[in-house]
Scaffold this motif. Structure first.
Motif, PDB file in Angstrom:
ATOM      1  N   MET A 121       0.657  -0.589  -0.337  1.00 13.59           N
ATOM      2  CA  MET A 121      -0.116   0.005  -0.248  1.00 13.59           C
ATOM      3  C   MET A 121       1.479   1.415  -0.159  1.00 13.59           C
ATOM      4  O   MET A 121       1.949   1.452   0.759  1.00 13.59           O
ATOM      5  N   TYR A 122       0.167   2.715  -0.866  1.00 11.74           N
ATOM      6  CA  TYR A 122       1.638   3.632  -0.813  1.00 11.74           C
ATOM      7  C   TYR A 122       0.101   4.509  -0.616  1.00 11.74           C
ATOM      8  O   TYR A 122      -0.437   4.581  -0.407  1.00 11.74           O
ATOM      9  N   SER A 123       1.025   5.739  -0.515  1.00  8.78           N
ATOM     10  CA  SER A 123       0.500   6.931   0.379  1.00  8.78           C
ATOM     11  C   SER A 123       1.338   7.640   0.193  1.00  8.78           C
ATOM     12  O   SER A 123       3.031   8.257  -0.023  1.00  8.78           O
ATOM     13  N   LEU A 124       0.563   9.105   0.320  1.00 10.22           N
ATOM     14  CA  LEU A 124       0.977   9.741  -0.086  1.00 10.22           C
ATOM     15  C   LEU A 124       1.431  11.140   0.886  1.00 10.22           C
ATOM     16  O   LEU A 124       0.073  11.355   0.881  1.00 10.22           O
ATOM     17  N   GLU A 125       2.377  11.748   1.284  1.00 13.19           N
ATOM     18  CA  GLU A 125       2.642  12.597   2.628  1.00 13.19           C
ATOM     19  C   GLU A 125       2.785  13.428   2.442  1.00 13.19           C
ATOM     20  O   GLU A 125       3.777  13.390   2.017  1.00 13.19           O
ATOM     21  N   VAL A 133       6.189  13.343   0.477  1.00  8.25           N
ATOM     22  CA  VAL A 133       7.145  11.710   0.027  1.00  8.25           C
ATOM     23  C   VAL A 133       5.637  10.760  -0.675  1.00  8.25           C
ATOM     24  O   VAL A 133       5.034  11.060   0.550  1.00  8.25           O
ATOM     25  N   ILE A 134       6.137   9.569  -1.116  1.00  9.92           N
ATOM     26  CA  ILE A 134       5.610   8.639  -1.522  1.00  9.92           C
ATOM     27  C   ILE A 134       5.768   7.457  -0.697  1.00  9.92           C
ATOM     28  O   ILE A 134       7.725   7.610  -0.914  1.00  9.92           O
ATOM     29  N   LYS A 135       5.312   7.022  -0.133  1.00  7.97           N
ATOM     30  CA  LYS A 135       6.100   5.310   1.185  1.00  7.97           C
ATOM     31  C   LYS A 135       4.774   4.440   1.059  1.00  7.97           C
ATOM     32  O   LYS A 135       4.153   4.754   0.574  1.00  7.97           O
ATOM     33  N   ALA A 136       6.041   3.793   1.106  1.00  8.46           N
ATOM     34  CA  ALA A 136       5.337   1.973   0.970  1.00  8.46           C
ATOM     35  C   ALA A 136       5.124   2.050   2.247  1.00  8.46           C
ATOM     36  O   ALA A 136       7.100   1.292   2.509  1.00  8.46           O
ATOM     37  N   GLN A 137       4.901   0.827   3.452  1.00  4.93           N
ATOM     38  CA  GLN A 137       5.267   0.086   4.876  1.00  4.93           C
ATOM     39  C   GLN A 137       6.487   1.091   5.057  1.00  4.93           C
ATOM     40  O   GLN A 137       7.172   0.640   5.998  1.00  4.93           O
ATOM     41  N   GLN A 138       5.972   2.621   4.984  1.00  5.97           N
ATOM     42  CA  GLN A 138       6.302   3.995   6.049  1.00  5.97           C
ATOM     43  C   GLN A 138       7.801   3.798   5.566  1.00  5.97           C
ATOM     44  O   GLN A 138       8.656   4.472   6.116  1.00  5.97           O
ATOM     45  N   GLU A 139       8.457   3.406   4.159  1.00 11.19           N
ATOM     46  CA  GLU A 139       9.906   3.508   4.076  1.00 11.19           C
ATOM     47  C   GLU A 139       9.172   4.198   2.657  1.00 11.19           C
ATOM     48  O   GLU A 139       8.883   4.562   1.810  1.00 11.19           O
ATOM     49  N   ILE A 140      10.321   5.750   2.720  1.00  8.42           N
ATOM     50  CA  ILE A 140       9.997   6.798   1.252  1.00  8.42           C
ATOM     51  C   ILE A 140      10.973   6.469   0.030  1.00  8.42           C
ATOM     52  O   ILE A 140      11.320   6.076   0.592  1.00  8.42           O
ATOM     53  N   LEU A 141      10.162   6.078  -1.066  1.00  2.00           N
ATOM     54  CA  LEU A 141      10.036   5.862  -1.683  1.00  2.00           C
ATOM     55  C   LEU A 141      10.788   7.276  -3.243  1.00  2.00           C
ATOM     56  O   LEU A 141      11.064   6.529  -3.638  1.00  2.00           O
ATOM     57  N   GLY A 142       9.737   8.561  -2.697  1.00  2.00           N
ATOM     58  CA  GLY A 142       9.781   9.418  -4.018  1.00  2.00           C
ATOM     59  C   GLY A 142       9.420  10.402  -3.027  1.00  2.00           C
ATOM     60  O   GLY A 142       9.590  10.815  -2.234  1.00  2.00           O
ATOM     61  N   TYR A 143      10.353  11.793  -3.474  1.00  4.47           N
ATOM     62  CA  TYR A 143       9.641  13.107  -3.178  1.00  4.47           C
ATOM     63  C   TYR A 143       9.164  13.591  -3.973  1.00  4.47           C
ATOM     64  O   TYR A 143       9.813  13.677  -5.643  1.00  4.47           O
ATOM     65  N   MET A 144       8.912  14.872  -4.138  1.00  7.62           N
ATOM     66  CA  MET A 144       8.077  15.896  -5.106  1.00  7.62           C
ATOM     67  C   MET A 144       7.759  16.827  -4.144  1.00  7.62           C
ATOM     68  O   MET A 144       7.078  17.160  -2.946  1.00  7.62           O
ATOM     69  N   CYS A 145       7.444  17.796  -4.857  1.00  7.57           N
ATOM     70  CA  CYS A 145       6.808  19.653  -4.228  1.00  7.57           C
ATOM     71  C   CYS A 145       5.522  19.576  -5.204  1.00  7.57           C
ATOM     72  O   CYS A 145       5.615  18.791  -6.404  1.00  7.57           O
ATOM     73  N   ILE A 146       4.583  19.799  -4.210  1.00  8.41           N
ATOM     74  CA  ILE A 146       3.512  19.834  -4.620  1.00  8.41           C
ATOM     75  C   ILE A 146       2.202  21.067  -4.125  1.00  8.41           C
ATOM     76  O   ILE A 146       2.804  21.271  -3.420  1.00  8.41           O
ATOM     77  N   ASP A 147       2.922  21.933  -4.660  1.00  9.05           N
ATOM     78  CA  ASP A 147       3.009  23.369  -5.225  1.00  9.05           C
ATOM     79  C   ASP A 147       1.158  24.022  -5.344  1.00  9.05           C
ATOM     80  O   ASP A 147       0.757  23.449  -7.206  1.00  9.05           O
ATOM     81  N   ALA A 168       2.910   7.728  -7.952  1.00  4.33           N
ATOM     82  CA  ALA A 168       2.552   8.861  -7.709  1.00  4.33           C
ATOM     83  C   ALA A 168       1.805   9.954  -8.043  1.00  4.33           C
ATOM     84  O   ALA A 168       0.400  10.272  -7.746  1.00  4.33           O
ATOM     85  N   PHE A 169       1.060   9.771  -9.306  1.00  2.00           N
ATOM     86  CA  PHE A 169       0.777  10.704  -9.872  1.00  2.00           C
ATOM     87  C   PHE A 169      -0.835  10.365 -10.141  1.00  2.00           C
ATOM     88  O   PHE A 169      -1.306  11.212  -9.982  1.00  2.00           O
ATOM     89  N   GLY A 170      -1.380   8.839  -9.702  1.00  2.00           N
ATOM     90  CA  GLY A 170      -2.216   8.169  -9.278  1.00  2.00           C
ATOM     91  C   GLY A 170      -2.802   9.718  -8.387  1.00  2.00           C
ATOM     92  O   GLY A 170      -3.984   9.778  -8.142  1.00  2.00           O
ATOM     93  N   LEU A 171      -1.524   9.185  -6.726  1.00  2.00           N
ATOM     94  CA  LEU A 171      -2.454   9.798  -5.849  1.00  2.00           C
ATOM     95  C   LEU A 171      -2.271  10.888  -5.680  1.00  2.00           C
ATOM     96  O   LEU A 171      -2.674  11.525  -4.886  1.00  2.00           O
ATOM     97  N   ILE A 172      -1.520  11.580  -6.251  1.00  2.00           N
ATOM     98  CA  ILE A 172      -1.155  13.526  -6.759  1.00  2.00           C
ATOM     99  C   ILE A 172      -2.737  13.692  -6.972  1.00  2.00           C
ATOM    100  O   ILE A 172      -3.442  15.015  -6.077  1.00  2.00           O
ATOM    101  N   ASP A 173      -3.488  13.209  -7.916  1.00  2.00           N
ATOM    102  CA  ASP A 173      -4.580  13.296  -8.749  1.00  2.00           C
ATOM    103  C   ASP A 173      -5.308  13.381  -7.949  1.00  2.00           C
ATOM    104  O   ASP A 173      -6.448  13.762  -7.333  1.00  2.00           O
ATOM    105  N   GLU A 174      -5.961  12.076  -6.290  1.00  2.00           N
ATOM    106  CA  GLU A 174      -6.623  11.906  -5.431  1.00  2.00           C
ATOM    107  C   GLU A 174      -6.572  13.232  -4.098  1.00  2.00           C
ATOM    108  O   GLU A 174      -7.827  13.586  -3.897  1.00  2.00           O
TER     109      GLU A 174
END
Length: 166
Positions: free
Chosen positions: A1-5, A55-69, A110-116
């Motif tokens: 399960m992925y999360s965007l936080e 950050v995008i995470k899977a099992q609380q591990e950071i897999l990616g970073y992005m700025c959403i402004d 990530a783009f799906g989570l950004i859309d959400e």
């Protein structure tokens, strides 16, 4: 399960390490979009402080970073071409993924989570830019429903501009 936080200050070093990995990956692909000057550690720290670093995470591990402004991008006011909407929009900048996440479809996730995230905030329009030689990102953008709109000048260079209506 992925999360965007939202990224927090304790995650700054991991986020910047991912940016550094992204910079190295660009060089491996044969181009330089990110220089040593941009994005730098201060850029990422400012993103996090302004609640724009994610950050995008899977099992609380950071897999990616992005700025959403959600405050817009002044460089986008002058486009050679045309945006498809004048609605309020979110901008995605500085997207990078850790080495271990590459090749696993994480950019699409990530783009799906950004859309959400955007829809949940009542924003139904996204804009993004990338460099001409960044063929991988161009492919990812098109695959995720982004449409080429023209060129803008960002960080002293021409960039390809894309948007997506949600």
């Amino acid at each position: 399960m992925y999360s965007l936080e939202l990224a927090n200050s304790k995650e700054l070093e991991v986020c910047y390490e991912i940016i550094e990995e992204g910079r190295a990956f660009q060089k491996e692909q044969g181009f330089v979009q990110w220089t040593e000057a941009y994005p730098n550690r201060d850029t990422i720290e400012a993103d996090i402080e302004k609640k724009k670093g994610y950050v995008i995470k899977a099992q609380q591990e950071i897999l990616g970073y992005m700025c959403i402004d959600f405050d817009g991008e002044p460089a986008y006011d002058d486009i050679k071409g045309a945006w498809r909407s004048d609605a309020p929009y979110a901008v995605v900048h500085r997207m990078a993924f850790s080495k271990k996440a590459r090749g696993k479809g994480i950019a699409d996730i990530a783009f799906g989570l950004i859309d959400e995230l955007c829809i949940n905030k009542g924003v139904k329009y996204n804009r993004v830019d990338t460099d001409f030689p960044n063929k991988r990102m161009q492919h990812i953008l098109k695959k995720n429903g982004y449409v080429y709109c023209g060129t803008i000048v960002f960080q002293n260079g021409d960039k390809l501009a894309y948007d997506k209506l949600l």
